[in-house]
Design a protein around this motif. Structure first.
Motif, PDB file in Angstrom:
ATOM      1  N   GLY A   1       1.088  -1.188   0.098  1.00 32.85           N
ATOM      2  CA  GLY A   1       0.449  -0.514   0.316  1.00 32.85           C
ATOM      3  C   GLY A   1       0.714   1.288   0.179  1.00 32.85           C
ATOM      4  N   VAL A   2       0.542   1.434  -0.966  1.00 35.34           N
ATOM      5  CA  VAL A   2       0.805   3.365  -0.718  1.00 35.34           C
ATOM      6  C   VAL A   2       0.142   4.627  -0.413  1.00 35.34           C
ATOM      7  CG1 VAL A   2       1.673   5.343  -2.622  1.00 35.34           C
ATOM      8  CG2 VAL A   2       2.560   2.815  -3.358  1.00 35.34           C
ATOM      9  N   ASP A   3       1.070   4.871   0.830  1.00 35.58           N
ATOM     10  CA  ASP A   3       0.605   5.629   1.740  1.00 35.58           C
ATOM     11  C   ASP A   3      -1.600   5.198   1.867  1.00 35.58           C
ATOM     12  OD1 ASP A   3       2.336   8.181   3.235  1.00 35.58           O
ATOM     13  OD2 ASP A   3       2.581   8.414   0.447  1.00 35.58           O
ATOM     14  N   GLY A   4      -2.478   6.349   1.511  1.00 37.11           N
ATOM     15  CA  GLY A   4      -3.506   5.635   1.341  1.00 37.11           C
ATOM     16  C   GLY A   4      -3.886   4.545   1.017  1.00 37.11           C
ATOM     17  N   GLY A   5      -2.753   4.025   0.093  1.00 36.22           N
ATOM     18  CA  GLY A   5      -3.624   2.758  -0.606  1.00 36.22           C
ATOM     19  C   GLY A   5      -3.591   1.535   0.074  1.00 36.22           C
ATOM     20  N   ALA A   6      -2.416   1.856   1.440  1.00 39.40           N
ATOM     21  CA  ALA A   6      -2.683   0.842   2.541  1.00 39.40           C
ATOM     22  C   ALA A   6      -3.894   0.728   3.690  1.00 39.40           C
ATOM     23  CB  ALA A   6      -1.849   1.268   3.580  1.00 39.40           C
ATOM     24  N   ASP A   7      -4.641   1.769   3.392  1.00 38.27           N
ATOM     25  CA  ASP A   7      -6.130   1.825   3.891  1.00 38.27           C
ATOM     26  C   ASP A   7      -7.341   1.407   2.769  1.00 38.27           C
ATOM     27  OD1 ASP A   7      -6.863   4.019   6.493  1.00 38.27           O
ATOM     28  OD2 ASP A   7      -4.882   4.244   5.280  1.00 38.27           O
ATOM     29  N   ALA A   8      -6.662   2.230   1.537  1.00 40.03           N
ATOM     30  CA  ALA A   8      -8.071   1.043   1.098  1.00 40.03           C
ATOM     31  C   ALA A   8      -7.178  -0.854   0.399  1.00 40.03           C
ATOM     32  CB  ALA A   8      -6.898   1.618  -1.085  1.00 40.03           C
ATOM     33  N   LEU A   9      -6.530  -0.949   0.981  1.00 40.19           N
ATOM     34  CA  LEU A   9      -6.273  -2.881   1.350  1.00 40.19           C
ATOM     35  C   LEU A   9      -7.421  -3.033   2.744  1.00 40.19           C
ATOM     36  CD1 LEU A   9      -2.450  -2.984  -0.042  1.00 40.19           C
ATOM     37  CD2 LEU A   9      -4.346  -3.961  -1.837  1.00 40.19           C
ATOM     38  N   VAL A  10      -7.242  -2.507   3.394  1.00 31.37           N
ATOM     39  CA  VAL A  10      -7.650  -2.663   4.727  1.00 31.37           C
ATOM     40  C   VAL A  10      -9.181  -2.499   4.656  1.00 31.37           C
ATOM     41  CG1 VAL A  10      -8.215  -2.022   7.438  1.00 31.37           C
ATOM     42  CG2 VAL A  10      -5.324  -2.339   6.042  1.00 31.37           C
ATOM     43  N   GLU A  11      -9.595  -1.638   3.762  1.00 30.35           N
ATOM     44  CA  GLU A  11     -11.308  -1.411   3.631  1.00 30.35           C
ATOM     45  C   GLU A  11     -12.049  -2.515   1.617  1.00 30.35           C
ATOM     46  OE1 GLU A  11     -10.923   2.191   1.624  1.00 30.35           O
ATOM     47  OE2 GLU A  11     -10.959   3.728   3.438  1.00 30.35           O
ATOM     48  N   ALA A  12     -10.954  -2.874   1.692  1.00 28.08           N
ATOM     49  CA  ALA A  12     -11.560  -3.743   0.998  1.00 28.08           C
ATOM     50  C   ALA A  12     -11.464  -5.425   1.258  1.00 28.08           C
ATOM     51  CB  ALA A  12     -10.280  -4.390  -0.679  1.00 28.08           C
ATOM     52  N   GLY A  13     -10.477  -5.404   2.797  1.00 25.20           N
ATOM     53  CA  GLY A  13     -11.004  -6.650   3.679  1.00 25.20           C
ATOM     54  C   GLY A  13      -9.062  -7.913   3.204  1.00 25.20           C
ATOM     55  N   TYR A  14      -7.834  -6.726   3.397  1.00 26.41           N
ATOM     56  CA  TYR A  14      -6.780  -7.228   3.054  1.00 26.41           C
ATOM     57  C   TYR A  14      -5.630  -6.867   4.197  1.00 26.41           C
ATOM     58  CZ  TYR A  14      -8.461  -8.828  -1.678  1.00 26.41           C
ATOM     59  OH  TYR A  14      -9.457  -9.586  -2.553  1.00 26.41           O
TER      60      TYR A  14
ATOM     61  N   VAL B   1      -1.331   7.786   4.686  1.00 27.62           N
ATOM     62  CA  VAL B   1      -1.953   6.854   5.791  1.00 27.62           C
ATOM     63  C   VAL B   1      -2.533   6.020   7.495  1.00 27.62           C
ATOM     64  CG1 VAL B   1       0.214   6.261   6.419  1.00 27.62           C
ATOM     65  CG2 VAL B   1      -1.798   4.547   6.533  1.00 27.62           C
ATOM     66  N   THR B   2      -3.260   6.045   7.983  1.00 28.94           N
ATOM     67  CA  THR B   2      -4.069   5.799   9.497  1.00 28.94           C
ATOM     68  C   THR B   2      -3.540   5.753   9.978  1.00 28.94           C
ATOM     69  OG1 THR B   2      -5.527   3.904   8.885  1.00 28.94           O
ATOM     70  CG2 THR B   2      -6.063   6.351   8.795  1.00 28.94           C
ATOM     71  N   ASP B   3      -3.649   5.449  11.893  1.00 29.16           N
ATOM     72  CA  ASP B   3      -2.187   5.223  13.126  1.00 29.16           C
ATOM     73  C   ASP B   3      -3.125   3.759  13.002  1.00 29.16           C
ATOM     74  OD1 ASP B   3      -1.636   7.700  13.124  1.00 29.16           O
ATOM     75  OD2 ASP B   3      -2.616   7.830  14.828  1.00 29.16           O
ATOM     76  N   ASP B   4      -3.948   3.451  12.810  1.00 28.35           N
ATOM     77  CA  ASP B   4      -4.669   1.768  13.088  1.00 28.35           C
ATOM     78  C   ASP B   4      -3.925   1.123  11.861  1.00 28.35           C
ATOM     79  OD1 ASP B   4      -6.084   2.467  14.701  1.00 28.35           O
ATOM     80  OD2 ASP B   4      -8.128   2.701  13.588  1.00 28.35           O
TER      81      ASP B   4
END
Length: 393
Positions: A212-225, A237-240
């Motif tokens: 995940g590139v910055d906010g892309g990591a949040d996108a992966l988590v939001e997609a269930g990964y 990117v968020t703290d969590d």
């Protein structure tokens, strides 16, 4: 006395909008605080499409820009996205808007004027479909100048990062095993949600390294990964998500300064740094290539000249050269959701279920064990009917 903050309301008067103001000079940082109905106050010259898409997705009621959303340097795509979505855009309000407003304050927009507590505090330019179309047409006339600047930036980057591009000098040693595997690099860019959804069968089968590139990591988590690696300057990117267990690589300036490293350490996490003049998405691709990835699948990244210019950064020249360097390994997932969308109609699903039940019934009917079970079931049913009859007789 300041008015209490309110959620979004629309006045009966045409063109008048009331809402809660949220301010930040970094649009992508502001998006994380916005809620539906808020008024986004930004400082974003030449608003790009990715930023506009994120504002639309949040559901803001209006966007106030201290700077011109289209400066005329090149035809950026963001303002068109906002006006097509029906979100009022007031431009060029001036730097004073950030001094006159406070976070969470209730504001009213009437035409091209911003009001607080009934007092006008700033005037701007109200954009609509016609004004945006004219500004875009004017900007296209000066596109040749931007192409020359882009070419000059490309040559400058090539001189500055020659060793990184050609020999991989400066790429950190990472713990995540990449050699011989696929890598899926996710940037919060165009159509990233739809493309991630379509890629689910690929991810399930090949189990690529998830970067995940910055906010892309949040996108992966939001997609269930769960990301395997998070790369970037750590500003969106968020703290969590940073605490999810992924290996963290902080993108640093060429001189070694890494402002994002302090935030990672404050969270009690360890991280490596990757100094480079390239963008964070380029850093992710160069790292994957240098560490032996057999295939790089890119989601939401920039891959053509219009997108490079729309981003509006000289650093996008690095993306052009990075694509030349790793081009043989890169597969762009962008737009795959528009080319192909896996779907099963309700009637097809019902037919499949009925076919399965029919096959099971046929198998039970012709087998010895099945006949015995059917006999028992028939006797149980007859007894049940008899007892119910006795009960109500």
């Amino acid at each position: 006395m300041r008015l209490p903050t309110l959620r979004r309301t629309r006045s009966a008067e045409p063109g008048t909008i009331t809402g809660t103001a949220r301010l930040d000079r970094r649009t992508k940082r502001l998006v994380g605080r916005l809620r539906p109905g808020d008024v986004a106050v930004i400082d974003h010259v030449d608003l790009d499409r990715v930023a506009a898409d994120s504002l639309v997705a949040v559901g803001v009621t209006a966007v106030l820009n201290a700077k011109p959303s289209i400066s005329g340097r090149y035809p950026n795509l963001g303002p068109e996205v906002l006006v097509k979505a029906g979100i009022p855009l007031v431009d060029d309000l001036g730097e004073s808007v950030f001094q006159a407003l406070r976070e969470g304050e209730t504001v009213r927009i009437d035409g091209n004027t911003l009001f607080v507590n009934g007092e006008p505090i700033a005037h701007g330019t109200r954009q609509d479909t016609d004004t945006v179309a004219k500004a875009m047409a004017d900007a296209r006339e000066g596109l040749s100048v931007q192409l020359e600047a882009f070419a000059a930036n490309t040559m400058e980057y090539l001189k500055q990062e020659r060793d990184l591009l050609l020999d991989g000098v400066g790429v950190p040693d990472v713990e995540t095993t990449i050699a011989g595997r696929h890598c899926l690099i996710v940037v919060r860019g165009y159509e990233y949600k739809d493309d991630l959804d379509v890629l689910r069968p690929y991810i399930r089968e090949f189990k690529p390294v998830l970067i995940g590139v910055d906010g892309g990591a949040d996108a992966l988590v939001e997609a269930g990964y769960t990301p395997d690696m998070i790369i970037g300057d750590m500003d969106s990117v968020t703290d969590d998500v940073l605490r999810c267990g992924a290996e963290v690589i902080v993108h640093a300036y060429p001189d070694g300064r890494a402002p994002g490293l302090a935030r990672v350490h404050q969270l009690g996490l360890s991280a490596l740094t990757f100094p480079a003049a390239a963008t964070s998405e380029d850093v992710a691709m160069l790292l994957a290539d240098e560490k032996g990835a057999t295939l790089i699948v890119a989601v939401g990244t920039h891959n053509n000249l219009i997108e490079f210019l729309d981003k509006g950064r000289g650093g996008m020249a690095s993306t052009f050269l990075t694509r030349l360097k790793v081009g043989g390994k890169v597969v762009d997932a962008k737009g795959v959701s528009r080319l192909y969308r896996q779907s099963i109609s309700g009637s097809s699903l019902l037919l499949l279920v009925l076919s399965a039940l029919s096959a099971m019934a046929s198998a039970v009917a012709v087998s010895t064990v099945g006949k015995a079970y059917l006999g028992v079931l028939s006797e149980w049913w007859n007894n049940l009917v008899f007892q119910l009859g006795q009960l109500f007789s």
